[in-house]
Enzyme design. Structure first.
Site, PDB file in Angstrom:
ATOM      1  N   SER A   1     -14.571  25.032 -28.047  1.00 13.97           N
ATOM      2  CA  SER A   1     -14.796  23.773 -28.749  1.00 13.97           C
ATOM      3  C   SER A   1     -13.767  23.658 -29.856  1.00 13.97           C
ATOM      4  O   SER A   1     -13.400  24.653 -30.476  1.00 13.97           O
ATOM      5  CB  SER A   1     -16.207  23.762 -29.341  1.00 13.97           C
ATOM      6  OG  SER A   1     -16.280  22.865 -30.423  1.00 13.97           O
TER       7      SER A   1
ATOM      8  N   TYR B   1      -9.484  -5.891  13.445  1.00 17.79           N
ATOM      9  CA  TYR B   1      -8.891  -5.410  12.196  1.00 17.79           C
ATOM     10  C   TYR B   1      -8.870  -6.499  11.128  1.00 17.79           C
ATOM     11  O   TYR B   1      -8.569  -7.651  11.401  1.00 17.79           O
ATOM     12  CB  TYR B   1      -7.455  -4.912  12.438  1.00 17.79           C
ATOM     13  CG  TYR B   1      -6.773  -4.531  11.138  1.00 17.79           C
ATOM     14  CD1 TYR B   1      -6.952  -3.251  10.608  1.00 17.79           C
ATOM     15  CD2 TYR B   1      -6.003  -5.443  10.420  1.00 17.79           C
ATOM     16  CE1 TYR B   1      -6.364  -2.899   9.393  1.00 17.79           C
ATOM     17  CE2 TYR B   1      -5.417  -5.099   9.205  1.00 17.79           C
ATOM     18  CZ  TYR B   1      -5.609  -3.828   8.700  1.00 17.79           C
ATOM     19  OH  TYR B   1      -5.039  -3.486   7.504  1.00 17.79           O
TER      20      TYR B   1
ATOM     21  N   THR C   1     -40.431  26.124 -10.235  1.00 18.30           N
ATOM     22  CA  THR C   1     -40.693  24.791  -9.684  1.00 18.30           C
ATOM     23  C   THR C   1     -40.983  23.937 -10.912  1.00 18.30           C
ATOM     24  O   THR C   1     -41.562  24.438 -11.883  1.00 18.30           O
ATOM     25  CB  THR C   1     -41.902  24.775  -8.722  1.00 18.30           C
ATOM     26  OG1 THR C   1     -43.049  25.209  -9.439  1.00 18.30           O
ATOM     27  CG2 THR C   1     -41.677  25.675  -7.510  1.00 18.30           C
ATOM     28  N   HIS C   2     -40.564  22.718 -10.912  1.00 17.70           N
ATOM     29  CA  HIS C   2     -40.665  21.842 -12.100  1.00 17.70           C
ATOM     30  C   HIS C   2     -39.967  22.472 -13.304  1.00 17.70           C
ATOM     31  O   HIS C   2     -40.319  22.183 -14.436  1.00 17.70           O
ATOM     32  CB  HIS C   2     -42.119  21.550 -12.462  1.00 17.70           C
ATOM     33  CG  HIS C   2     -42.979  21.192 -11.286  1.00 17.70           C
ATOM     34  ND1 HIS C   2     -43.140  19.902 -10.833  1.00 17.70           N
ATOM     35  CD2 HIS C   2     -43.696  21.978 -10.436  1.00 17.70           C
ATOM     36  CE1 HIS C   2     -43.932  19.909  -9.778  1.00 17.70           C
ATOM     37  NE2 HIS C   2     -44.279  21.161  -9.504  1.00 17.70           N
TER      38      HIS C   2
ATOM     39  N   SER D   1       0.821  -1.211   0.000  1.00 15.23           N
ATOM     40  CA  SER D   1       0.000   0.000   0.000  1.00 15.23           C
ATOM     41  C   SER D   1       0.853   1.259   0.000  1.00 15.23           C
ATOM     42  O   SER D   1       0.327   2.363  -0.051  1.00 15.23           O
ATOM     43  CB  SER D   1      -0.939   0.004   1.214  1.00 15.23           C
ATOM     44  OG  SER D   1      -0.197  -0.138   2.412  1.00 15.23           O
TER      45      SER D   1
ATOM     46  N   ASN E   1      -2.087  -1.784  13.386  1.00 14.16           N
ATOM     47  CA  ASN E   1      -3.549  -1.625  13.376  1.00 14.16           C
ATOM     48  C   ASN E   1      -3.992  -0.344  14.069  1.00 14.16           C
ATOM     49  O   ASN E   1      -4.827   0.393  13.557  1.00 14.16           O
ATOM     50  CB  ASN E   1      -4.215  -2.843  14.012  1.00 14.16           C
ATOM     51  CG  ASN E   1      -3.929  -4.116  13.222  1.00 14.16           C
ATOM     52  OD1 ASN E   1      -3.372  -4.056  12.135  1.00 14.16           O
ATOM     53  ND2 ASN E   1      -4.290  -5.260  13.780  1.00 14.16           N
TER      54      ASN E   1
ATOM     55  N   GLN F   1      -7.330  -1.773   4.389  1.00 13.63           N
ATOM     56  CA  GLN F   1      -6.307  -1.075   3.610  1.00 13.63           C
ATOM     57  C   GLN F   1      -6.932  -0.362   2.408  1.00 13.63           C
ATOM     58  O   GLN F   1      -6.391   0.606   1.903  1.00 13.63           O
ATOM     59  CB  GLN F   1      -5.257  -2.087   3.141  1.00 13.63           C
ATOM     60  CG  GLN F   1      -4.108  -1.468   2.386  1.00 13.63           C
ATOM     61  CD  GLN F   1      -2.944  -2.431   2.277  1.00 13.63           C
ATOM     62  OE1 GLN F   1      -2.320  -2.771   3.281  1.00 13.63           O
ATOM     63  NE2 GLN F   1      -2.664  -2.910   1.086  1.00 13.63           N
TER      64      GLN F   1
ATOM     65  N   ASN G   1     -17.890  27.130 -23.478  1.00 20.48           N
ATOM     66  CA  ASN G   1     -18.557  26.071 -22.722  1.00 20.48           C
ATOM     67  C   ASN G   1     -18.301  26.173 -21.217  1.00 20.48           C
ATOM     68  O   ASN G   1     -17.192  26.511 -20.802  1.00 20.48           O
ATOM     69  CB  ASN G   1     -18.095  24.699 -23.210  1.00 20.48           C
ATOM     70  CG  ASN G   1     -18.576  24.408 -24.617  1.00 20.48           C
ATOM     71  OD1 ASN G   1     -19.643  24.892 -25.015  1.00 20.48           O
ATOM     72  ND2 ASN G   1     -17.798  23.652 -25.361  1.00 20.48           N
TER      73      ASN G   1
HETATM   74  N1  ARG Z   1      -1.419  -1.117   5.364  1.00 19.83           N
HETATM   75  C1  ARG Z   1      -2.312  -1.546   6.383  1.00 19.83           C
HETATM   76  C2  ARG Z   1      -3.633  -0.797   6.296  1.00 19.83           C
HETATM   77  O1  ARG Z   1      -3.689   0.133   5.573  1.00 19.83           O
HETATM   78  C3  ARG Z   1      -1.701  -1.276   7.716  1.00 19.83           C
HETATM   79  C4  ARG Z   1      -2.155  -2.200   8.766  1.00 19.83           C
HETATM   80  C5  ARG Z   1      -1.670  -3.538   8.480  1.00 19.83           C
HETATM   81  N2  ARG Z   1      -1.936  -4.423   9.570  1.00 19.83           N
HETATM   82  C6  ARG Z   1      -1.802  -5.722   9.437  1.00 19.83           C
HETATM   83  N3  ARG Z   1      -2.053  -6.428  10.470  1.00 19.83           N
HETATM   84  N4  ARG Z   1      -1.442  -6.287   8.309  1.00 19.83           N
HETATM   85  O2  ARG Z   1      -4.609  -1.126   6.907  1.00 19.83           O
END
Ligand code: ARG
Length: 488
Positions: free
Chosen positions: A308, A348, A186-187, A54, A141, A353, A316
């Protein structure tokens, strides 16, 4: 620092050969250099790394992550879990990393999964042993839940400020056009004359409620998850209230399972944001109509329109069209977050993520839309005579005639009927109701007298709606004055 009596047990102090090996494993340059690699005999498949990473998007949380870590280390030192020397090394290292990130010199590694592990491993690379102690009494978490809350809190403040800037622009227009008359619909049928100032003050009120919703949602965003650790809390001595104070959170989250898992605060934000965009979208729709030559009620500065590629005459209204279009994103993001949450058991789950991209997109789209909308409205000019001409068409003062008859003693239903007949005569003779002569009107009711002509004028009609919330120019001016006080 090794003789710090507060640091016993779980945080063994001697650097063993095992520790040294772990440091090696933590080196992000190796493909399997996971901070959690200890339990695994084989490195993660490259596909898994790509699928689960991520950091490509959550690096945006970096500065919040660092602030959270500094607070966490400060708190741990206050309870004696970390030595003062370790705390100082950690804070110094994190501050240096923060500067590196800001300068764009930080090397993000996809192999290190997310923003949290990238920063933690860079810290350990930089300061050694102490860096490895930072994650005591914490889990990613509660860390990520804290980061998102810090991010959102700041974002909400920025969006509230942007709403207020847009409201200021609207107030200026309302003041300038407090007595400009156009047909109210209205409408989408001409209904009654209104003042343009009154019309845009309706926009102001929509935005005022949007702002209230954000303020309310911010209270629930502004609670501290840290201390929840993975899900159940931590055996280490912590002081959550202190962490909360350090990070400016109002209170701590009461339940560790709830704190690491629920994203309802982000859903609330997404809902409030979707409503803002729905409001901007409605305003956009009106602008698009009014700019069309078929209406020709307003114009926007050239800088806020586009041409355009084929039709040379076109100017526009792409900005309002795009704002209207981008409202779809916010509505979609709200749905994404709701759907993301609905199947999750406590506590969690990695599903969460997926919360980041919709949150970021909602924040970015809101900020950009609000900013451009305010700037664009700053260039708005009313074509007052076109508005007036349109209000003169469509018998918009018919209700005034009915109300006039009511004031003379006629029951409203009968007055409605009489007025309807007068309108029919006007339609059949291709005139407007206000163009009928007194004699023609009197043929429908002897209660109609010379004073009716004032009632049938546009100015008479708007001036008559002279109460709080009504369209009379004087009322619009008082509404603006009250609004300015509210903004202060
Ligand atoms: N990248 C994870 C998220 O956005 C962080 C937490 C990950 N925790 C885990 N136990 N894998 O939620």
């Amino acid at each position: 620092m090794d003789d710090d009596p507060s640091r016993k047990g779980a945080q063994g102090s001697k650097e063993t050969t095992e520790d040294a090996a772990a440091s090696k494993v933590a080196d992000g340059s190796l493909p399997s250099a996971k901070l959690w690699a200890g339990r695994f005999a084989e490195p993660a498949d490259a596909l898994v790394e790509r699928f689960t990473e991520s950091v490509s998007f959550d690096r945006r949380l970096a500065q919040h992550d660092i602030k959270g870590s500094i607070a966490h280390a400060t708190m741990l030192a206050s309870t004696g879990v970390l030595s003062v020397a370790d705390k100082e090394a950690i804070i110094g290292g994190l501050e240096a990393i923060s500067k590196e990130i800001e300068a764009g010199r930080f090397e993000w590694k996809g192999t290190l999964e997310d923003v949290h592990m990238n920063i933690e491993s860079a810290l350990t690379e930089r300061i050694g042993e102490a860096g490895k102690r930072l994650h005591t009494a914490r889990s990613r978490n509660d860390q990520v839940a804290t980061d998102i809350r810090l991010f959102l809190r700041e974002a909400i403040d920025g969006i509230i400020a942007a709403i207020r800037r847009l409201q200021e622009v609207i107030l200026d227009i309302a003041e300038r056009e407090a007595q400009t008359i156009l047909p109210g619909f209205t409408h989408l049928q001409p209904a009654q004359p209104i003042t343009f100032g009154h019309h845009v003050m309706a926009w102001f009120e929509m935005l005022a409620r949007d702002q209230e919703r954000l303020v309310d949602c911010r209270r629930r965003v502004n609670r501290l998850p840290l201390g929840s650790a993975a899900l159940a809390g931590t055996p280490h001595t912590i002081d959550r209230e202190y962490s909360a104070r350090l990070l400016g959170f109002e209170v701590v989250c009461e339940n560790s399972l709830d704190a690491v898992s629920d994203r309802d605060f982000a859903i609330e934000f997404a809902a409030a944001g979707a409503l803002i965009m729905v409001h901007l979208s409605r305003m956009s729709e009106e602008l698009v109509m009014w700019i069309s030559p078929a209406f020709d009620f307003v114009s926007l500065g050239d800088a806020w329109c586009t041409g355009s590629s084929i039709m040379p005459q076109k100017k526009n209204p792409d900005i309002p069209e795009l704002v209207r279009g981008k409202s779809a994103r916010l509505i979609g993001n709200l749905n994404t977050l709701l759907t993301l949450m609905k199947g999750q058991p406590l506590a969690y789950n990695r599903d969460n993520q997926e919360d980041k991209e919709p949150i970021f997109d909602s924040v970015d789209t809101l900020r950009d839309s609000l900013e451009i909308f305010a700037a664009m409205l700053g260039s708005l000019e009313c074509r007052r005579s076109n508005m007036r001409k349109a209000a003169l068409k469509g018998h918009t003062t018919a209700t005034d005639l009915a109300d006039y008859l009511v004031r003379k003693g006629m029951p409203f239903r009968d007055a409605h009927e009489v007025t309807g007949k007068a309108v029919r005569l006007a339609v059949e003779s291709e005139r407007d109701l206000a163009d009928l002569s007194l004699d023609e009107l009197r043929a429908f009711s002897s209660m109609i007298e010379g004073d009716v002509l004032d009632v049938l004028t546009l100015e008479g009609s708007v001036a008559a709606r002279d109460h709080v919330g009504g369209t009379a120019p004087g009322q619009v001016r008082s509404a603006i004055a009250r609004a300015r006080r509210r903004l202060r």
